[in-house]
Design an enzyme around this catalytic site. Structure first.
Site, PDB file in Angstrom:
ATOM      1  N   HIS A   1     -32.710 -55.367  71.611  1.00 21.58           N
ATOM      2  CA  HIS A   1     -33.667 -54.882  70.614  1.00 21.58           C
ATOM      3  C   HIS A   1     -33.127 -53.652  69.906  1.00 21.58           C
ATOM      4  O   HIS A   1     -32.353 -52.887  70.465  1.00 21.58           O
ATOM      5  CB  HIS A   1     -35.042 -54.603  71.229  1.00 21.58           C
TER       6      HIS A   1
ATOM      7  N   ASP B   1     -35.327 -51.524  68.082  1.00 27.46           N
ATOM      8  CA  ASP B   1     -36.348 -50.487  67.930  1.00 27.46           C
ATOM      9  C   ASP B   1     -36.221 -49.485  69.073  1.00 27.46           C
ATOM     10  O   ASP B   1     -35.618 -49.772  70.114  1.00 27.46           O
ATOM     11  CB  ASP B   1     -37.754 -51.085  67.867  1.00 27.46           C
TER      12      ASP B   1
ATOM     13  N   ASP C   1     -30.943 -47.067  75.021  1.00 23.33           N
ATOM     14  CA  ASP C   1     -32.022 -48.068  74.960  1.00 23.33           C
ATOM     15  C   ASP C   1     -32.491 -48.233  73.532  1.00 23.33           C
ATOM     16  O   ASP C   1     -33.354 -47.509  73.076  1.00 23.33           O
ATOM     17  CB  ASP C   1     -33.153 -47.616  75.876  1.00 23.33           C
TER      18      ASP C   1
ATOM     19  N   GLU D   1     -39.755 -54.442  70.772  1.00 18.46           N
ATOM     20  CA  GLU D   1     -39.714 -54.418  72.231  1.00 18.46           C
ATOM     21  C   GLU D   1     -40.424 -53.177  72.779  1.00 18.46           C
ATOM     22  O   GLU D   1     -41.120 -53.256  73.792  1.00 18.46           O
ATOM     23  CB  GLU D   1     -38.263 -54.454  72.718  1.00 18.46           C
ATOM     24  N   GLU D   2     -40.268 -52.054  72.114  1.00 18.94           N
ATOM     25  CA  GLU D   2     -40.867 -50.813  72.608  1.00 18.94           C
ATOM     26  C   GLU D   2     -42.381 -50.778  72.416  1.00 18.94           C
ATOM     27  O   GLU D   2     -43.035 -49.846  72.869  1.00 18.94           O
ATOM     28  CB  GLU D   2     -40.219 -49.600  71.935  1.00 18.94           C
TER      29      GLU D   2
END
Length: 179
Positions: free
Chosen positions: A82, A84, A115, A149-150
Protein backbone atom coordinates in the site's frame (compact mmCIF):
# COMPACT_ATOMS: atom_id res chain seq x y z
CA UNK A 1 26.04 -2.98 -11.65
CA UNK A 2 22.60 -1.64 -12.53
CA UNK A 3 21.76 -0.87 -8.91
CA UNK A 4 25.08 0.88 -8.38
CA UNK A 5 24.59 2.97 -11.52
CA UNK A 6 21.05 4.00 -10.52
CA UNK A 7 21.51 4.44 -6.76
CA UNK A 8 21.23 8.22 -6.69
CA UNK A 9 18.18 8.32 -8.98
CA UNK A 10 16.46 5.57 -6.99
CA UNK A 11 17.08 7.38 -3.70
CA UNK A 12 15.72 10.66 -5.11
CA UNK A 13 12.57 8.92 -6.37
CA UNK A 14 12.06 7.30 -2.98
CA UNK A 15 12.51 10.63 -1.17
CA UNK A 16 10.12 12.33 -3.60
CA UNK A 17 7.55 9.59 -2.94
CA UNK A 18 7.94 10.08 0.82
CA UNK A 19 7.34 13.82 0.45
CA UNK A 20 3.78 13.17 -0.76
CA UNK A 21 1.48 13.19 2.29
CA UNK A 22 -0.70 10.37 0.98
CA UNK A 23 -2.69 10.14 4.20
CA UNK A 24 -5.52 7.95 2.96
CA UNK A 25 -7.60 8.34 6.12
CA UNK A 26 -7.84 12.14 5.89
CA UNK A 27 -10.17 13.59 3.23
CA UNK A 28 -8.09 16.77 3.02
CA UNK A 29 -5.24 14.63 1.60
CA UNK A 30 -7.31 12.98 -1.15
CA UNK A 31 -5.47 14.93 -3.87
CA UNK A 32 -2.10 13.95 -2.35
CA UNK A 33 -3.13 10.31 -2.21
CA UNK A 34 -4.19 10.43 -5.87
CA UNK A 35 -0.89 12.17 -6.75
CA UNK A 36 1.00 9.30 -5.06
CA UNK A 37 -1.03 6.77 -7.07
CA UNK A 38 -0.47 8.59 -10.36
CA UNK A 39 3.26 8.96 -9.67
CA UNK A 40 3.58 5.30 -8.79
CA UNK A 41 1.73 4.31 -11.96
CA UNK A 42 4.13 6.46 -14.00
CA UNK A 43 7.14 4.81 -12.39
CA UNK A 44 5.76 1.35 -13.09
CA UNK A 45 5.18 2.26 -16.76
CA UNK A 46 8.68 3.71 -17.06
CA UNK A 47 10.08 0.57 -15.45
CA UNK A 48 8.50 -1.70 -18.07
CA UNK A 49 5.39 -2.97 -16.32
CA UNK A 50 2.30 -3.38 -18.49
CA UNK A 51 -1.44 -2.80 -18.19
CA UNK A 52 -0.70 -0.12 -15.62
CA UNK A 53 -3.89 1.38 -14.30
CA UNK A 54 -4.96 3.82 -11.61
CA UNK A 55 -8.24 2.06 -10.88
CA UNK A 56 -11.16 3.77 -9.23
CA UNK A 57 -12.57 2.08 -6.14
CA UNK A 58 -15.13 4.47 -4.68
CA UNK A 59 -12.35 5.74 -2.42
CA UNK A 60 -8.64 6.13 -3.06
CA UNK A 61 -7.45 4.34 -6.20
CA UNK A 62 -5.73 1.01 -6.52
CA UNK A 63 -2.66 0.96 -8.74
CA UNK A 64 -2.55 -2.20 -10.83
CA UNK A 65 0.27 -3.37 -13.10
CA UNK A 66 1.36 -6.68 -14.53
CA UNK A 67 3.93 -8.45 -16.65
CA UNK A 68 2.60 -11.76 -17.98
CA UNK A 69 5.16 -12.97 -20.52
CA UNK A 70 6.87 -15.77 -18.58
CA UNK A 71 4.57 -18.27 -20.27
CA UNK A 72 1.49 -20.28 -19.46
CA UNK A 73 3.50 -22.90 -17.57
CA UNK A 74 5.23 -20.34 -15.33
CA UNK A 75 3.61 -19.49 -12.01
CA UNK A 76 1.87 -16.17 -11.52
CA UNK A 77 2.68 -14.13 -8.43
CA UNK A 78 0.20 -11.59 -7.00
CA UNK A 79 2.05 -8.91 -5.01
CA UNK A 80 0.26 -6.51 -2.65
CA UNK A 81 1.49 -3.40 -0.83
CA UNK A 82 0.00 0.00 0.00
CA UNK A 83 1.06 3.56 -0.74
CA UNK A 84 -1.03 5.41 1.85
CA UNK A 85 0.44 6.40 5.21
CA UNK A 86 -0.58 7.39 8.72
CA UNK A 87 -0.84 11.08 9.66
CA UNK A 88 2.27 12.74 11.09
CA UNK A 89 0.57 13.62 14.38
CA UNK A 90 1.66 14.27 17.04
CA UNK A 91 4.03 16.61 15.22
CA UNK A 92 5.87 17.63 18.40
CA UNK A 93 7.31 14.11 18.67
CA UNK A 94 9.12 14.43 15.33
CA UNK A 95 12.67 15.76 15.21
CA UNK A 96 12.05 16.80 11.60
CA UNK A 97 8.92 17.37 9.53
CA UNK A 98 7.27 13.96 8.85
CA UNK A 99 7.00 14.54 5.09
CA UNK A 100 10.50 15.95 4.67
CA UNK A 101 12.56 12.75 4.76
CA UNK A 102 16.14 12.87 6.03
CA UNK A 103 19.09 10.52 5.81
CA UNK A 104 20.58 9.66 9.19
CA UNK A 105 23.18 6.98 9.86
CA UNK A 106 22.45 5.31 6.52
CA UNK A 107 18.68 5.22 7.12
CA UNK A 108 15.87 7.22 5.61
CA UNK A 109 13.58 8.72 8.25
CA UNK A 110 10.15 10.10 7.43
CA UNK A 111 6.46 9.19 7.54
CA UNK A 112 5.89 6.10 5.40
CA UNK A 113 9.61 5.35 5.07
CA UNK A 114 8.95 1.78 6.19
CA UNK A 115 5.15 1.40 6.29
CA UNK A 116 4.70 1.01 3.42
CA UNK A 117 6.36 3.23 0.84
CA UNK A 118 9.68 1.40 1.19
CA UNK A 119 8.06 -1.83 0.03
CA UNK A 120 6.29 -0.14 -2.86
CA UNK A 121 9.50 1.49 -4.05
CA UNK A 122 11.51 -1.71 -3.59
CA UNK A 123 9.05 -3.65 -5.71
CA UNK A 124 8.94 -0.99 -8.43
CA UNK A 125 12.74 -0.71 -8.52
CA UNK A 126 13.33 -4.48 -8.61
CA UNK A 127 10.82 -4.83 -11.44
CA UNK A 128 12.56 -2.03 -13.32
CA UNK A 129 15.97 -3.61 -12.76
CA UNK A 130 14.92 -7.08 -13.89
CA UNK A 131 13.14 -5.80 -16.97
CA UNK A 132 16.02 -3.47 -17.87
CA UNK A 133 18.86 -5.91 -17.27
CA UNK A 134 17.27 -9.27 -18.16
CA UNK A 135 14.29 -8.16 -20.21
CA UNK A 136 11.93 -10.45 -18.29
CA UNK A 137 10.85 -11.98 -15.01
CA UNK A 138 11.16 -15.73 -14.39
CA UNK A 139 7.46 -15.70 -13.38
CA UNK A 140 4.32 -13.81 -14.32
CA UNK A 141 3.71 -10.87 -11.97
CA UNK A 142 0.65 -8.87 -10.92
CA UNK A 143 1.06 -5.84 -8.64
CA UNK A 144 -1.77 -4.31 -6.62
CA UNK A 145 -0.93 -1.21 -4.59
CA UNK A 146 -3.71 0.08 -2.39
CA UNK A 147 -4.42 3.62 -1.15
CA UNK A 148 -6.67 2.88 1.85
CA UNK A 149 -4.86 0.29 3.96
CA UNK A 150 -4.29 2.74 6.82
CA UNK A 151 -8.06 3.38 7.00
CA UNK A 152 -9.32 -0.23 6.95
CA UNK A 153 -9.20 -0.94 3.20
CA UNK A 154 -12.86 0.03 2.94
CA UNK A 155 -13.11 -0.34 -0.85
CA UNK A 156 -10.50 -3.03 -1.53
CA UNK A 157 -12.72 -6.12 -1.17
CA UNK A 158 -15.22 -4.86 -3.74
CA UNK A 159 -12.40 -3.97 -6.18
CA UNK A 160 -10.81 -7.42 -5.72
CA UNK A 161 -14.16 -9.13 -6.35
CA UNK A 162 -14.78 -7.03 -9.48
CA UNK A 163 -11.30 -7.93 -10.78
CA UNK A 164 -11.17 -11.54 -9.62
CA UNK A 165 -10.56 -13.01 -13.09
CA UNK A 166 -7.58 -10.83 -13.96
CA UNK A 167 -6.02 -11.25 -10.50
CA UNK A 168 -5.71 -15.05 -10.67
CA UNK A 169 -2.38 -16.22 -9.29
CA UNK A 170 -0.55 -19.22 -7.90
CA UNK A 171 0.95 -17.31 -4.97
CA UNK A 172 0.03 -14.11 -3.15
CA UNK A 173 2.72 -12.04 -1.46
CA UNK A 174 1.70 -9.45 1.10
CA UNK A 175 4.53 -6.92 1.23
CA UNK A 176 3.44 -4.90 4.26
CA UNK A 177 5.90 -6.02 6.89
CA UNK A 178 8.93 -4.69 8.75
CA UNK A 179 11.66 -3.48 6.44
Amino acid sequence: TYFAATAERRLERYLDFLRIPSIGGMPEHAADTRRAAEGLAGELREGGMEHVEVAETGGHPVVYADWLHAGADAPTIFVYAHYDVQPGDPLELWETAPFEPVLRDGRVLGRGAADDKAHVQMLARVAEALLTVRGSFPVNVRFVFEGEEESSSVHLDAWLEQNRARLAADLAMICDTGF
